[in-house]
Write a protein that holds these residues in place. Structure first.
Motif, PDB file in Angstrom:
ATOM      1  N   PHE A   1       0.766  -1.132   0.188  1.00  0.00           N
ATOM      2  CA  PHE A   1      -0.361  -0.004  -0.392  1.00  0.00           C
ATOM      3  C   PHE A   1       0.591   1.239   0.020  1.00  0.00           C
ATOM      4  N   PHE A   2       2.124   0.803   0.858  1.00  0.00           N
ATOM      5  CA  PHE A   2       2.779   2.652   0.749  1.00  0.00           C
ATOM      6  C   PHE A   2       3.308   2.474   0.308  1.00  0.00           C
ATOM      7  N   CYS A   3       4.098   1.168  -0.559  1.00  0.00           N
ATOM      8  CA  CYS A   3       5.040   1.488  -1.993  1.00  0.00           C
ATOM      9  C   CYS A   3       4.351   2.402  -2.780  1.00  0.00           C
ATOM     10  N   PHE A   4       2.558   1.688  -3.148  1.00  0.00           N
ATOM     11  CA  PHE A   4       2.495   1.714  -4.812  1.00  0.00           C
ATOM     12  C   PHE A   4       1.214   3.250  -4.620  1.00  0.00           C
ATOM     13  N   ALA A   5       1.200   3.490  -2.957  1.00  0.00           N
ATOM     14  CA  ALA A   5       0.704   4.841  -2.889  1.00  0.00           C
ATOM     15  C   ALA A   5       1.671   6.026  -2.778  1.00  0.00           C
ATOM     16  N   LEU A   6       2.916   5.912  -2.725  1.00  0.00           N
ATOM     17  CA  LEU A   6       3.965   6.896  -2.916  1.00  0.00           C
ATOM     18  C   LEU A   6       3.956   7.193  -4.689  1.00  0.00           C
ATOM     19  N   THR A   7       4.366   6.354  -4.642  1.00  0.00           N
ATOM     20  CA  THR A   7       4.727   5.972  -6.493  1.00  0.00           C
ATOM     21  C   THR A   7       3.412   6.292  -7.352  1.00  0.00           C
ATOM     22  N   LEU A   8       1.650   5.962  -7.479  1.00  0.00           N
ATOM     23  CA  LEU A   8       1.065   7.248  -7.773  1.00  0.00           C
ATOM     24  C   LEU A   8       0.111   8.244  -7.115  1.00  0.00           C
ATOM     25  N   GLY A   9       1.063   8.940  -6.197  1.00  0.00           N
ATOM     26  CA  GLY A   9       0.646   9.907  -6.079  1.00  0.00           C
ATOM     27  C   GLY A   9       1.310  11.267  -6.426  1.00  0.00           C
TER      28      GLY A   9
ATOM     29  N   PHE B   1       8.812   6.774   2.248  1.00  0.00           N
ATOM     30  CA  PHE B   1       7.659   7.395   2.130  1.00  0.00           C
ATOM     31  C   PHE B   1       7.735   8.815   1.988  1.00  0.00           C
TER      32      PHE B   1
ATOM     33  N   ALA C   1       9.061  11.631  -0.357  1.00  0.00           N
ATOM     34  CA  ALA C   1       8.261  12.834  -1.355  1.00  0.00           C
ATOM     35  C   ALA C   1       8.458  14.266  -1.162  1.00  0.00           C
TER      36      ALA C   1
ATOM     37  N   ASN D   1      10.689   1.320  -6.270  1.00  0.00           N
ATOM     38  CA  ASN D   1       9.258   1.035  -6.722  1.00  0.00           C
ATOM     39  C   ASN D   1       9.965  -0.326  -6.706  1.00  0.00           C
TER      40      ASN D   1
END
Length: 132
Positions: free
Chosen positions: A20-28, A85, A89, A123
């Protein structure tokens, strides 16, 4: 009592949190953030193409490197995801973003490209480790 392990249903939450945290940052932040950057040396189209190239190359090398640099333990993966993250970010936000409400500390075209490559590398590495 039962010990929660990464293999059992009670221990899988850590792998899910890491993903979740991996893709939340990448997609964010990608590809939206590179689209908001104002390049100084290259044209905007070339800069955006380079940022995609740097991200995908980093992602590929991260996935390939997961077998060379394994990180064992679900909790270690969660810490890795959170550190990624918390560090990446803000660094990406401190580059030359158009109409930013905060100060730019990382000037130039090289910083965003390096940070996007690091984002892709971490990622690919983290996603592969968390899903394998």
């Amino acid at each position: 009592g039962e010990v929660a392990s990464a293999d059992g249903p009670r221990g899988e939450w850590a792998f899910g949190m890491a993903i979740f945290f991996c893709f939340a940052l990448t997609l964010g932040v990608f590809p939206a953030l590179p689209a908001l950057l104002e390049p100084t040396l290259a044209s905007k189209g070339l800069f955006q193409s380079l940022s995609v190239l740097f991200f995908t190359s980093g992602d590929l090398f991260g996935r390939l490197g997961a077998s060379r640099a394994p990180l064992h333990g679900a909790r270690k993966l969660v810490v890795y995801a959170l550190v990624r993250f918390v560090v990446l970010a803000p660094l990406l936000m401190l580059t030359d973003i158009r109409h930013a409400r905060f100060a730019t500390l990382l000037h130039g075209d090289l910083w965003p490209l390096v940070l996007v490559a690091v984002l892709g590398l971490t990622n690919g590495h983290l996603a592969t480790l968390a899903m394998v």
